[in-house]
Write a protein that holds these residues in place. Structure first.
Motif, PDB file in Angstrom:
ATOM      1  N   PHE A 109       0.924  -1.149   0.159  1.00 17.71           N
ATOM      2  CA  PHE A 109      -0.235   0.026  -0.062  1.00 17.71           C
ATOM      3  C   PHE A 109       0.741   1.154  -0.031  1.00 17.71           C
ATOM      4  N   CYS A 110       1.667   1.148   1.094  1.00 11.91           N
ATOM      5  CA  CYS A 110       2.796   2.524   0.989  1.00 11.91           C
ATOM      6  C   CYS A 110       3.409   2.710  -0.242  1.00 11.91           C
ATOM      7  N   VAL A 111       3.809   1.761  -0.961  1.00 10.33           N
ATOM      8  CA  VAL A 111       4.682   1.704  -2.183  1.00 10.33           C
ATOM      9  C   VAL A 111       3.954   2.260  -3.283  1.00 10.33           C
ATOM     10  N   ALA A 112       2.469   1.415  -3.257  1.00 11.47           N
ATOM     11  CA  ALA A 112       1.690   2.147  -4.431  1.00 11.47           C
ATOM     12  C   ALA A 112       1.179   3.359  -4.227  1.00 11.47           C
ATOM     13  N   LEU A 113       1.166   4.021  -3.088  1.00 15.43           N
ATOM     14  CA  LEU A 113       0.710   5.223  -2.904  1.00 15.43           C
ATOM     15  C   LEU A 113       2.083   6.147  -3.271  1.00 15.43           C
ATOM     16  N   HIS A 114       3.127   5.707  -2.887  1.00 18.83           N
ATOM     17  CA  HIS A 114       4.385   6.452  -3.390  1.00 18.83           C
ATOM     18  C   HIS A 114       4.475   6.557  -4.701  1.00 18.83           C
ATOM     19  N   ALA A 115       4.224   5.486  -5.379  1.00 19.62           N
ATOM     20  CA  ALA A 115       4.271   5.298  -7.020  1.00 19.62           C
ATOM     21  C   ALA A 115       3.483   6.442  -7.486  1.00 19.62           C
ATOM     22  N   LEU A 116       2.230   6.585  -7.081  1.00 17.08           N
ATOM     23  CA  LEU A 116       1.357   7.630  -7.723  1.00 17.08           C
ATOM     24  C   LEU A 116       1.835   8.912  -8.039  1.00 17.08           C
ATOM     25  N   GLY A 117       2.755   9.234  -6.907  1.00 19.98           N
ATOM     26  CA  GLY A 117       3.332  10.407  -7.026  1.00 19.98           C
ATOM     27  C   GLY A 117       4.675  10.570  -7.665  1.00 19.98           C
ATOM     28  N   ASP A 118       5.361   9.405  -7.753  1.00 22.82           N
ATOM     29  CA  ASP A 118       6.683   9.214  -8.246  1.00 22.82           C
ATOM     30  C   ASP A 118       6.889   8.599  -9.781  1.00 22.82           C
ATOM     31  N   ILE A 119       5.975   7.702  -9.976  1.00 28.33           N
ATOM     32  CA  ILE A 119       6.261   7.132 -11.376  1.00 28.33           C
ATOM     33  C   ILE A 119       6.126   8.067 -12.655  1.00 28.33           C
ATOM     34  N   ASP A 120       7.162   7.896 -13.647  1.00 20.30           N
ATOM     35  CA  ASP A 120       7.037   8.828 -14.622  1.00 20.30           C
ATOM     36  C   ASP A 120       6.042   8.191 -15.605  1.00 20.30           C
ATOM     37  N   PRO A 121       5.556   8.981 -16.686  1.00 20.44           N
ATOM     38  CA  PRO A 121       4.591   8.537 -17.522  1.00 20.44           C
ATOM     39  C   PRO A 121       5.115   7.141 -18.377  1.00 20.44           C
ATOM     40  N   VAL A 122       6.313   7.323 -18.837  1.00 19.37           N
ATOM     41  CA  VAL A 122       6.952   6.301 -19.396  1.00 19.37           C
ATOM     42  C   VAL A 122       6.603   4.803 -19.099  1.00 19.37           C
ATOM     43  N   ARG A 123       7.184   4.722 -17.624  1.00 23.03           N
ATOM     44  CA  ARG A 123       6.868   3.937 -16.940  1.00 23.03           C
ATOM     45  C   ARG A 123       5.574   3.087 -16.707  1.00 23.03           C
ATOM     46  N   GLU A 124       4.813   4.236 -16.492  1.00 24.76           N
ATOM     47  CA  GLU A 124       3.140   4.170 -16.278  1.00 24.76           C
ATOM     48  C   GLU A 124       2.899   3.350 -17.327  1.00 24.76           C
ATOM     49  N   LYS A 125       3.047   3.932 -18.530  1.00 28.73           N
ATOM     50  CA  LYS A 125       2.635   3.203 -19.921  1.00 28.73           C
ATOM     51  C   LYS A 125       3.214   1.821 -20.152  1.00 28.73           C
ATOM     52  N   GLY A 126       4.245   1.784 -19.510  1.00 35.45           N
ATOM     53  CA  GLY A 126       5.030   0.228 -19.712  1.00 35.45           C
ATOM     54  C   GLY A 126       4.194  -0.643 -18.646  1.00 35.45           C
ATOM     55  N   GLY A 127       3.298  -0.200 -17.947  1.00 30.33           N
ATOM     56  CA  GLY A 127       2.554  -1.308 -17.052  1.00 30.33           C
ATOM     57  C   GLY A 127       3.053  -1.303 -15.779  1.00 30.33           C
ATOM     58  N   HIS A 128       3.731  -0.223 -15.079  1.00 26.99           N
ATOM     59  CA  HIS A 128       4.123  -0.408 -13.917  1.00 26.99           C
ATOM     60  C   HIS A 128       3.202  -0.909 -12.938  1.00 26.99           C
ATOM     61  N   HIS A 129       1.969  -0.548 -13.018  1.00 30.22           N
ATOM     62  CA  HIS A 129       0.981  -0.631 -11.612  1.00 30.22           C
ATOM     63  C   HIS A 129       0.728  -2.273 -12.028  1.00 30.22           C
ATOM     64  N   ALA A 130       0.417  -2.821 -13.057  1.00 26.00           N
ATOM     65  CA  ALA A 130      -0.031  -4.043 -13.233  1.00 26.00           C
ATOM     66  C   ALA A 130       1.116  -5.188 -12.650  1.00 26.00           C
ATOM     67  N   VAL A 131       2.333  -4.820 -13.438  1.00 22.10           N
ATOM     68  CA  VAL A 131       3.299  -5.727 -12.949  1.00 22.10           C
ATOM     69  C   VAL A 131       3.582  -5.575 -11.444  1.00 22.10           C
ATOM     70  N   PHE A 132       3.429  -4.628 -10.883  1.00 22.45           N
ATOM     71  CA  PHE A 132       3.682  -4.361  -9.597  1.00 22.45           C
ATOM     72  C   PHE A 132       2.540  -5.246  -8.576  1.00 22.45           C
ATOM     73  N   GLN A 133       1.552  -5.296  -9.097  1.00 21.66           N
ATOM     74  CA  GLN A 133       0.449  -6.072  -8.472  1.00 21.66           C
ATOM     75  C   GLN A 133       0.625  -7.529  -8.649  1.00 21.66           C
ATOM     76  N   ILE A 134       1.231  -7.815  -9.653  1.00 22.45           N
ATOM     77  CA  ILE A 134       1.746  -9.361 -10.096  1.00 22.45           C
ATOM     78  C   ILE A 134       2.952  -9.718  -9.105  1.00 22.45           C
TER      79      ILE A 134
END
Lengths: 518, 133
Positions: free
Chosen positions: A91-116
């Motif tokens: 939860f903490c890291v997902a929260l941090h990622a919302l503010g930190d992850i850049d659009p390129v990594r987000e489009k690359g599927g960061h959130h989905a892979v993080f959940q996996i």
């Protein structure tokens, strides 16, 4: 209902990942899903732990195939505790990622892979089947390969290749060990194994297989002499990924060691636990020396991950109820602190203009005094200042070591603690007190208001947890005590899985003393 | 993309055959060798051949949806049938439920099929786009 709760730590992140992939084109939806899934996982983890503590070990047979033939999911105190703490970190890291992850990594599927990745971690914690454990390790590894190389920087690819190479070897070792064990006993259900393994006539084979497991899990946990890949890779991916790697991934290896060497391989403990003891001692010293030699904040923290793995494995190697409780307590403390430190280092890097080299740091007290206050909590806890959580973990370990007269190990632990204090003092001097080399390249205030909060909130949350554990250690101590007892007396685990009363277990190193916790 | 008349004519004939065959293999895997993984591979190879003959854009037009969405949908189709047994009779996750010859394991296999198609075509698309640029 309880059966679903036991499977929930796997199902929730897996469903979240699937939904994130369906919404591949819509990063905003993915953000929401990632956050919702993480919150649901924390709720499920909390509920699971309370049920395990109130009603005993929870078991569910997947697909209603009875153990030892089907895959069993088991939640005992250790599993449930680890699931909850992993969920909170997620939860903490997902929260941090919302503010930190850049659009390129987000489009690359960061959130989905993080959940996996979270699926793999939680799966490894709740499975009661050795082959299934191997599968969850694979899930975790493949997702961590993707997270590590997401972004495609040159140094990331370099690190990812090292990481993939060493983990392939570890995975091959693990698969080999699992196959050999299956060949000898004809079962891979952990509870069933704990009955069958002592009955095997050819015990030296079991000892050899046990050593293979030490090698395989030792590589995952970054124990000496298999630790070298960790400081070479952990500083390269994005901050959120670093934090979850440092917090959770190596600890899954330690968890697997704890599970296997309390439940299955307990017959030849002089040999196997002796090896673990030596590895733990050297790991502590090598890790802390490496962290002192590093000239970069992120690299120093990577070496610290290695050093404190040694402390946990020391608890496992001593293997009394108190020592196992200490290892569990230390693991919880360390997961929180390491995640916090890496998230904090990410913020420091932002403020110092993209580098955590000591030469570039300095003047943090002027640029961000509140951040100094926040960072002092994990730093102090890492060093073991009372009353923060690290102090209690070290105290328990020292006491467990003294009771069993492992004076050398206690000495090594204390020396490691002392050197860690040195490191913390040095980091504080370099980061906070030193005059900055050049004016800060980027102030935190250039970020939008909301994003700043997303970056800070996880740090605050983790620091609060550390402080509350430190000020009120009884609850976690009691819980760790239950973990320690359930790991030394595994008959309840076997009974819960197989539904039969097992034959008497071989004893651990003097584990039968049923002494109350301090 | 290969500019070959023979390949293009061949693929026009092969693609429907391969798709049909992949579904046959998927169905056959219910009780005999075969199944979602192999079926998915055959289907993906059909589309990959199409991409080789007509280019990756033509394949995307033919497929209509993003392969990544196929992957995600496949995961969902694989995960959700596991709950059916629990909803009907409170059985644990993944307990199979049958309606004559058709049951939740078939749905799971279809999920695997879609995941394999989605994953392979994502790779094919990414690699070939890189080559065409």
């Amino acid at each position: 209902m309880n059966a679903w709760l036991t499977a929930a730590p796997i199902l929730i992140p897996m469903l979240t990942a699937a939904l994130c992939m369906v919404a591949w084109k819509h990063p905003v939806v993915q953000r929401g899903l990632s956050l919702l899934g993480s919150i649901a996982l924390v709720a499920a983890g909390g509920a699971l732990l309370s049920i395990v503590l109130n009603q005993g070990i929870q078991v569910v047979q997947m697909g209603a195939w009875a153990a030892p033939f089907g895959i069993t999911l088991v939640a005992d105190p250790l599993s449930a505790l680890m699931v909850l703490i992993a969920a909170v970190m997620g939860f903490c890291v997902a929260l941090h990622a919302l503010g930190d992850i850049d659009p390129v990594r987000e489009k690359g599927g960061h959130h989905a892979v993080f959940q996996i990745l979270m699926t793999g971690v939680c799966g490894a914690f709740v499975t009661g089947d050795l082959f299934n454990l191997y599968v969850w390790f694979e899930v975790m590894l493949i997702s961590s390969f993707v997270l590590l190389s997401l972004g495609g920087l040159r140094e990331q690819i370099d690190a990812a290749i090292k990481y993939v190479a060493i983990n392939m070897v570890a995975t091959a070792c693990l698969l080999l060990a699992v196959a050999l064990l299956y060949g000898v006993t004809g079962t891979l259900n952990m509870a069933d194994l704990s009955i069958r393994v002592p009955e095997v006539p050819n015990q030296p084979v079991i000892s050899a297989i046990a050593v293979l497991f030490i090698i395989a899990f030792g590589m995952k946990a970054a124990l000496f002499p298999f630790f070298f890949w960790l400081p070479a890779t952990y500083h390269t991916p994005s901050v959120a990924v670093q934090a979850i790697f440092a917090g959770l991934l190596t600890k899954v290896g330690v968890y697997a060691l704890m599970r296997v060497f309390t439940l299955i391989f307990t017959g030849d403990s002089g040999w196997t636990h002796g090896i673990l003891m030596v590895m733990a001692g050297i790991t502590m010293i090598v890790g802390v020396l490496g962290s002192l030699a590093a000239r970069d904040l992120n690299r120093a923290w990577s070496w610290q991950v290695v050093a404190h793995i040694g402390s946990m494995v020391m608890g496992l190697a001593i293997a009394t109820p108190l020592a196992l409780a200490a290892a569990a307590f230390y693991m919880v403390h360390d997961i929180i602190v390491k995640t916090n430190l890496f998230l904090g280092a990410g913020l420091v890097r932002r403020l110092a203009g993209g580098s955590t080299d000591y030469a570039r740091l300095g003047g943090l007290f002027k640029t961000a005094p509140w951040l100094c206050l926040l960072l002092f909590v994990p730093l102090g806890s890492l060093a073991g200042f009372p009353p923060l959580s690290g102090f209690w973990g070290k105290l328990l370990l020292v006491r467990a070591g003294l009771e069993t007269e492992h004076y050398v190990m206690v000495g090594l632990l204390l020396v490691t603690g002392l050197l860690t204090i040195w490191l913390v003092g040095r980091v504080w001097a370099e980061m906070v007190w030193k005059a900055p080399a050049e004016p800060p390249a980027m102030a935190i205030s250039t970020l939008s208001f909301g994003r700043t909060y997303l970056l800070i909130l996880p740090l605050l949350l983790l620091s609060l947890i550390t402080v509350s554990i430190g000020l009120q250690p009884e609850r976690l101590l009691n819980l760790a005590g239950q973990v320690g007892h359930s790991l030394t007396d595994t008959s309840a685990y076997v009974q819960a899985v197989l539904g039969t009363t097992p034959s008497p277990q071989p004893t651990l190193l003097g584990a039968l003393e049923t002494e109350a916790m301090p | 993309m290969m500019d070959s008349l023979i390949l293009r004519t061949g693929v026009r004939l092969l693609l429907p055959l391969m798709l049909l065959f992949s579904i046959f293999i998927l169905w056959r895997g219910h009780n005999e060798p075969g199944g979602g993984f192999v079926g998915g591979l055959i289907c993906a190879v059909g589309f990959a051949l199409h991409a080789l003959a007509f280019g990756v854009r033509a394949m995307r037009l033919l497929l209509k949806v993003d392969p990544r969405t196929v992957l995600g949908a496949g995961l969902l189709v694989g995960i959700l049938p596991g709950f059916v047994g629990g909803l009907l009779s409170g059985a644990p996750y993944m307990t199979s439920q049958w309606l004559g010859a058709v049951g939740t394991p078939l749905l799971f296999d279809i999920g695997v099929y879609l995941v394999v198609v989605g994953a392979i075509l994502t790779m094919v698309e990414t690699l070939m786009e890189e080559g065409e640029d």
